[in-house]
Design a protein around this motif. Structure first.
Motif, mmCIF file in Angstrom:
data_model
loop_
_atom_site.group_PDB
_atom_site.id
_atom_site.type_symbol
_atom_site.label_atom_id
_atom_site.label_comp_id
_atom_site.label_asym_id
_atom_site.label_seq_id
_atom_site.Cartn_x
_atom_site.Cartn_y
_atom_site.Cartn_z
ATOM 1 N N LEU A 177 0.103 -3.407 16.495
ATOM 2 C CA LEU A 177 1.492 -3.677 16.141
ATOM 3 C C LEU A 177 1.475 -4.558 14.906
ATOM 4 O O LEU A 177 0.715 -5.531 14.840
ATOM 5 C CB LEU A 177 2.197 -4.469 17.252
ATOM 6 C CG LEU A 177 2.517 -3.795 18.573
ATOM 7 C CD1 LEU A 177 3.330 -4.761 19.440
ATOM 8 C CD2 LEU A 177 3.284 -2.504 18.373
ATOM 9 N N LYS A 178 2.319 -4.209 13.928
ATOM 10 C CA LYS A 178 2.487 -5.082 12.769
ATOM 11 C C LYS A 178 3.846 -5.742 12.856
ATOM 12 O O LYS A 178 4.876 -5.096 12.704
ATOM 13 C CB LYS A 178 2.406 -4.274 11.467
ATOM 14 C CG LYS A 178 1.006 -3.937 11.073
ATOM 15 C CD LYS A 178 0.975 -3.353 9.678
ATOM 16 C CE LYS A 178 0.723 -4.410 8.634
ATOM 17 N NZ LYS A 178 0.426 -3.790 7.315
ATOM 18 N N LEU A 179 3.807 -7.016 13.153
ATOM 19 C CA LEU A 179 5.036 -7.777 13.335
ATOM 20 C C LEU A 179 5.706 -7.981 11.983
ATOM 21 O O LEU A 179 5.070 -8.438 11.039
ATOM 22 C CB LEU A 179 4.671 -9.121 13.973
ATOM 23 C CG LEU A 179 5.764 -9.910 14.660
ATOM 24 C CD1 LEU A 179 6.475 -9.078 15.718
ATOM 25 C CD2 LEU A 179 5.149 -11.142 15.310
ATOM 26 N N ASP A 180 6.973 -7.646 11.914
ATOM 27 C CA ASP A 180 7.672 -7.718 10.628
ATOM 28 C C ASP A 180 7.809 -9.159 10.148
ATOM 29 O O ASP A 180 7.960 -10.094 10.927
ATOM 30 C CB ASP A 180 9.053 -7.074 10.743
ATOM 31 C CG ASP A 180 9.649 -6.829 9.367
ATOM 32 O OD1 ASP A 180 9.116 -5.967 8.647
ATOM 33 O OD2 ASP A 180 10.623 -7.523 9.004
ATOM 34 N N ARG A 181 7.803 -9.290 8.834
ATOM 35 C CA ARG A 181 7.916 -10.591 8.176
ATOM 36 C C ARG A 181 9.153 -11.371 8.602
ATOM 37 O O ARG A 181 9.125 -12.590 8.727
ATOM 38 C CB ARG A 181 7.992 -10.340 6.668
ATOM 39 C CG ARG A 181 7.687 -11.519 5.827
ATOM 40 C CD ARG A 181 7.923 -11.240 4.357
ATOM 41 N NE ARG A 181 9.076 -11.988 3.874
ATOM 42 C CZ ARG A 181 9.111 -13.293 3.803
ATOM 43 N NH1 ARG A 181 8.086 -14.017 4.197
ATOM 44 N NH2 ARG A 181 10.184 -13.919 3.373
ATOM 45 N N VAL A 224 -0.943 -7.707 14.211
ATOM 46 C CA VAL A 224 -1.077 -8.045 12.794
ATOM 47 C C VAL A 224 0.236 -8.667 12.347
ATOM 48 O O VAL A 224 1.305 -8.162 12.690
ATOM 49 C CB VAL A 224 -1.347 -6.770 11.956
ATOM 50 C CG1 VAL A 224 -1.514 -7.115 10.475
ATOM 51 C CG2 VAL A 224 -2.570 -6.028 12.480
ATOM 52 N N VAL A 225 0.179 -9.753 11.597
ATOM 53 C CA VAL A 225 1.411 -10.282 11.010
ATOM 54 C C VAL A 225 1.396 -10.037 9.520
ATOM 55 O O VAL A 225 0.410 -10.289 8.835
ATOM 56 C CB VAL A 225 1.656 -11.779 11.301
ATOM 57 C CG1 VAL A 225 2.113 -11.957 12.727
ATOM 58 C CG2 VAL A 225 0.430 -12.609 11.037
ATOM 59 N N GLU A 226 2.504 -9.500 9.022
ATOM 60 C CA GLU A 226 2.593 -9.211 7.595
ATOM 61 C C GLU A 226 3.468 -10.265 6.933
ATOM 62 O O GLU A 226 4.234 -10.956 7.591
ATOM 63 C CB GLU A 226 3.169 -7.810 7.366
ATOM 64 C CG GLU A 226 4.564 -7.636 7.904
ATOM 65 C CD GLU A 226 5.164 -6.271 7.558
ATOM 66 O OE1 GLU A 226 4.416 -5.340 7.245
ATOM 67 O OE2 GLU A 226 6.397 -6.164 7.607
#
Ligand code: C2E
Ligand code: MG
Ligand code: MG
Ligand code: MG
Length: 288
Positions: A198-202, A233-235
């Protein structure tokens, strides 16, 4: 007006006295030319592990080196690509550029490259075949590639979303749910989506320093991701203080200006040879 022939036939330009749609037509036409030529490129942005600062991935972000308007970003070109029905050839080109780049480092540093897909790609029944053929052409294994899909794209037709993720994963390609937490995805669907990360949104991580509610959302999303066997993942990590806070909250991978900006391929190769960022140097992480 001017008329010009192109691969798909004849396109007529009608100048628009009010501006706007005339520009749009011209952009669409130019994008067709760009896709046939060498005006498209990717910039590469590293992803590093919070635990040890090691480079675990790199995202390929499309750019358009326009002959007159200069370097254009996805916001300038994706709407034109969509209107012109060019999202599939665009994805083919970006995949090609990303794998061509990955070949340059894979032998010494097996760091997978992430490529963004759009709804037009999800509905493309040839996608898994094209992906497999591209990997083959470049002599890269499937785990050299991660494919990112934004959650709304997957949720537009959840059954299809699940199917395509399943097919890609069966190839051995990693799958990532991008911009997680901003769209319509419900936990019910998440339960059935075969994804690896999962890429957590900014927008969900920007205020994590000092905002307890923002921190609570991150902490719980981390727990959810881990319980589902997904990497988080944090973007858009922009500063050392957020880096430190997100590390404490248990996030797995960081991507953002605090680590490195997206950069041209040669610059990324140099960076990869001797990475430098705050997670490798805890002194630079601001303590709170
Ligand atoms: P994304 O996949 O969520 O990519 C992250 C975006 O955030 C990138 O913008 C990146 O440059 C930017 N970014 C990275 N670190 C930071 C940071 O610390 N702070 C801030 N404020 N921004 C940061 P970019 O390159 O303009 O791309 C925008 C979006 O366009 C991407 O969002 C992705 O959804 C889409 N996109 C990019 N390349 C492609 C492509 O090849 N195909 C498709 N279909 N979409 C693409
Ligand atoms: Mg992305
Ligand atoms: Mg994203
Ligand atoms: Mg985003």
């Amino acid at each position: 007006y001017a008329a010009k022939s192109a691969r798909e036939g004849v396109h007529v330009y009608v100048p628009d006295p009010h501006g706007g749609s005339g520009d749009r037509l011209r952009t669409m036409e130019e994008l067709r030319t760009a896709l046939d030529g060498d005006e498209l490129l990717v910039h590469l942005q590293p992803q590093v592990g919070f635990a040890d600062g090691r480079v675990v991935g790199v995202e390929a972000l499309v750019r358009w080196q326009h002959p007159v308007r200069g370097l254009l970003s996805p916001a300038d070109l994706l709407p034109a690509a969509e209107q012109a029905g060019l999202l599939r050839p665009l994805a083919d080109t970006v995949l090609e550029l990303a794998l061509t780049a990955a070949e340059l480092w894979w032998g010494t540093d097996p760091v997978p490259v992430s490529v963004n897909l759009s709804a037009a790609n999800v509905n493309d029944v040839d996608l898994p075949g094209k992906v497999a053929a591209a990997l083959d052409r470049h002599g890269l294994p499937a785990d050299a590639l991660t494919l990112e899909l934004v959650e709304d794209t997957l949720m537009a037709d959840p059954e299809r979303g699940r199917q395509i993720l399943g097919e890609l994963r069966r190839l051995g390609v990693r799958t990532s749910i991008d911009d997680y937490g901003t769209g319509y995805s419900s936990l019910a669907y998440l339960r059935h989506l075969p994804a690896d990360e999962l890429k957590l949104d900014r927008s969900l991580t920007a205020d994590v320093v000092g905002d307890r509610r923002a921190a609570a959302i991150v902490r719980h999303t981390v727990a959810l991701a881990h319980d589902l066997g997904l990497r988080l993942v944090v973007e858009g990590v922009e500063d050392a203080a957020s880096c430190a806070a997100l590390a404490r909250l248990g996030c797995d991978v960081a991507q953002g200006y605090a680590i490195a900006r997206p950069m041209p391929v040669p610059d990324f190769l140099r960076w990869l040879a001797s990475p430098e960022h705050p997670l490798l140097d805890p002194e630079r992480l601001v303590r709170r």
